[in-house]
Write a protein that holds these residues in place. Structure first.
Motif, PDB file in Angstrom:
ATOM      1  N   TYR A 183     -26.323  -8.872   2.373  1.00 51.41           N
ATOM      2  CA  TYR A 183     -25.088  -9.613   2.655  1.00 51.41           C
ATOM      3  C   TYR A 183     -25.351 -10.678   3.716  1.00 51.41           C
ATOM      4  N   PRO A 187     -19.036  -1.778  12.508  1.00 52.03           N
ATOM      5  CA  PRO A 187     -19.767  -1.687  11.250  1.00 52.03           C
ATOM      6  C   PRO A 187     -21.096  -0.940  11.399  1.00 52.03           C
ATOM      7  N   MET A 208     -14.324  -5.129  10.056  1.00 52.94           N
ATOM      8  CA  MET A 208     -13.808  -3.942   9.361  1.00 52.94           C
ATOM      9  C   MET A 208     -13.290  -4.395   8.000  1.00 52.94           C
ATOM     10  N   SER A 209     -12.790  -3.419   7.208  1.00 56.16           N
ATOM     11  CA  SER A 209     -12.412  -3.750   5.834  1.00 56.16           C
ATOM     12  C   SER A 209     -11.392  -4.897   5.751  1.00 56.16           C
ATOM     13  N   HIS A 210     -10.479  -4.986   6.724  1.00 55.80           N
ATOM     14  CA  HIS A 210      -9.484  -6.065   6.690  1.00 55.80           C
ATOM     15  C   HIS A 210      -9.517  -6.923   7.942  1.00 55.80           C
ATOM     16  N   GLN A 215       0.841  -1.194   0.000  1.00 55.86           N
ATOM     17  CA  GLN A 215       0.000   0.000   0.000  1.00 55.86           C
ATOM     18  C   GLN A 215       0.881   1.250   0.000  1.00 55.86           C
ATOM     19  N   PRO A 244     -17.830 -10.220   9.324  1.00 61.13           N
ATOM     20  CA  PRO A 244     -16.998  -9.072   8.946  1.00 61.13           C
ATOM     21  C   PRO A 244     -17.094  -7.968  10.000  1.00 61.13           C
ATOM     22  N   ASN A 285      -7.585  -0.334   8.599  1.00 59.55           N
ATOM     23  CA  ASN A 285      -8.983  -0.762   8.462  1.00 59.55           C
ATOM     24  C   ASN A 285      -9.911   0.433   8.363  1.00 59.55           C
ATOM     25  N   THR A 286     -10.949   0.287   7.581  1.00 57.60           N
ATOM     26  CA  THR A 286     -11.959   1.348   7.528  1.00 57.60           C
ATOM     27  C   THR A 286     -13.308   0.761   7.925  1.00 57.60           C
ATOM     28  N   ARG A 287     -14.250   1.659   8.233  1.00 61.10           N
ATOM     29  CA  ARG A 287     -15.586   1.220   8.657  1.00 61.10           C
ATOM     30  C   ARG A 287     -16.311   0.597   7.467  1.00 61.10           C
ATOM     31  N   ILE A 288     -17.013  -0.497   7.726  1.00 58.31           N
ATOM     32  CA  ILE A 288     -17.775  -1.115   6.650  1.00 58.31           C
ATOM     33  C   ILE A 288     -19.268  -0.902   6.879  1.00 58.31           C
ATOM     34  N   LYS A 289     -20.003  -0.989   5.775  1.00 61.77           N
ATOM     35  CA  LYS A 289     -21.448  -0.905   5.844  1.00 61.77           C
ATOM     36  C   LYS A 289     -21.951  -2.274   5.409  1.00 61.77           C
TER      37      LYS A 289
END
Ligand SMILES: Nc1ncnc2c1ncn2[C@@H]1O[C@H](COP(=O)(O)OP(=O)(O)OP(=O)(O)O)[C@@H](O)[C@H]1O
Ligand SMILES: [Mg+2]
Length: 365
Positions: free
Chosen positions: A118, A356, A130-132, A2, A128, A109-113
């Motif tokens: 899903y 989330p 967070m993003s990772h 990254q 799930p 990590n970012t916040r997921i919706k």
């Protein structure tokens, strides 16, 4: 990688540490320049000191490197903080460079919706977060969620309930039994989803309520003993997951007679100790988890721990005893804090958390 490539990260970290460590050292004559090297790969980076060094290679140095590198790597990588320095042997030909301080990192990590669709489609035990960051529910023993008032505990709990119970039976991961002393969003969620829930009916009768809760817990203890008997006969049986969920534990255990508290504590300790082999889990939520709120053994058995809201050594000392949170970049806002999941693969990883956002059933949140 990254942000930068391997060479870019190596140079950037080397420069930042040369400048930063030099200025943070107490003896001005200490020079780090040329006295260490940096090596980078996908999983993290190594600080390779050249021995003998004119500086101490100790926890203090490890902390300083962590603090400098964590900011440099943001917003691409989160450097993972270990309670003590992580000295590893390093494969170099030269004796002077045969050891290194290792730092794991992972993408920020970012916040997921998480949309309803899903959860409906999901057929796995992977939750799930967070993003990772994902949690395999098959590796969870018990879950503890702490945080000051309004920090998002009940919201995150409702997310877990939603995910564990699924929206239909095909996506269900676990059976649930919910205890909600505040008759708040978890109780409303149970009503919307037709899940068993226990909440106080009369005002002021905490003692009666705790007695009811203890009675329910004793039923689960019987289930555990029952399942253990079956396991004794056939060790390959896989039992369906059952979660006992208690929101606002503090409201339950404060100001009740000692005798009642003792029997409640004994039930809850038995479940946390013996439940893991029989797939009976606890999900406990409280403003804090000191020894007055839950027995220490329950805290030790839990392997998914979440601290929401204000993060300081005063708030994290119950869930993360060995952690000094200085230097960890905790996001601000509702539903943020720290998370650790001890699933034997990644021990002692404590990460910044953003819980989330999800679509709750109507009228729940
Ligand atoms: N991840 C999130 N996404 C969106 N909103 C959130 C999130 N987390 C929390 N919130 C919001 O924050 C508010 C407070 O959350 P919540 O009621 O869960 O706090 P709490 O810690 O349970 O507080 P209390 O101790 O008073 O019960 C809620 O209105 C919720 O909508
Ligand atoms: Mg709440």
């Amino acid at each position: 990688m990254q942000g930068l490539d391997v060479k870019g990260w190596k140079n950037m970290l080397k420069q930042a540490l040369n400048l930063g460590l030099g200025s943070s050292s107490s003896t001005e004559t200490t020079s780090y320049s040329g006295s260490f090297d940096i090596s980078v790969d996908e999983n993290g980076f190594a600080f390779v000191p050249r021995i003998p060094a004119s500086y101490f290679i100790d926890n203090g140095l490890y902390e300083s490197i962590f603090k400098i590198a964590n900011v440099v790597c943001f917003p691409f990588y989160t450097v993972i903080k270990k309670p003590t320095m992580n000295l590893i042997s390093w494969s170099a030909d030269d004796f002077h460079s045969k050891r290194a301080l290792w730092f794991d990192w992972m993408p920020v990590n970012t916040r997921i919706k998480v949309p309803e669709s899903y959860i409906l489609k999901n057929r796995s035990h992977i939750i799930p977060i967070m993003s990772h960051f994902f949690v395999d529910f098959n590796s969870v023993t018990s879950i503890l969620i702490a945080g000051n008032s309004g920090s998002g505990k009940s919201y995150f709990l409702s997310y877990l309930l939603n995910f564990l119970y699924g929206m239909n039976h095909r996506s269900k991961i676990s059976d649930l039994f919910v205890i909600d002393p505040k008759k708040d969003s978890p109780a409303r969620w149970c009503k919307a989803c037709n899940v068993d829930c226990l909440f106080p009916t009369k005002q002021g009768a905490t003692t009666d309520f705790v007695a009811d809760v203890t009675e329910v817990l004793s039923r689960f203890v019987k289930i555990i003993y029952d399942r253990q008997d079956q396991l004794y006969e056939n060790s390959s049986i896989k039992f369906p997951h059952v979660c006992i969920v208690i929101d606002e534990l503090l409201a339950l255990t404060e100001n009740i007679p000692k005798k009642l508290k003792d029997s409640f504590f004994s039930m809850i300790s038995t479940i946390s100790l013996m439940g893991r082999s029989t797939n009976v889990h606890l999900i406990l939520v409280s403003q804090r988890f000191d020894a007055n709120v839950i027995p220490v053994v329950v805290r030790q058995q839990a392997n998914l721990k979440i601290q929401l809201g204000v993060i300081s050594s005063a708030t994290t000392r119950f869930l993360f005893e060995d952690l000094d949170p200085a230097g960890i970049l905790v996001p601000t806002g509702r539903g943020t804090g720290l998370i650790s999941f001890n699933d034997n693969k990644k021990l002692n990883q404590i990460l910044p958390l953003q819980t989330p956002t999800f679509e709750a059933p109507k009228g729940v949140i």
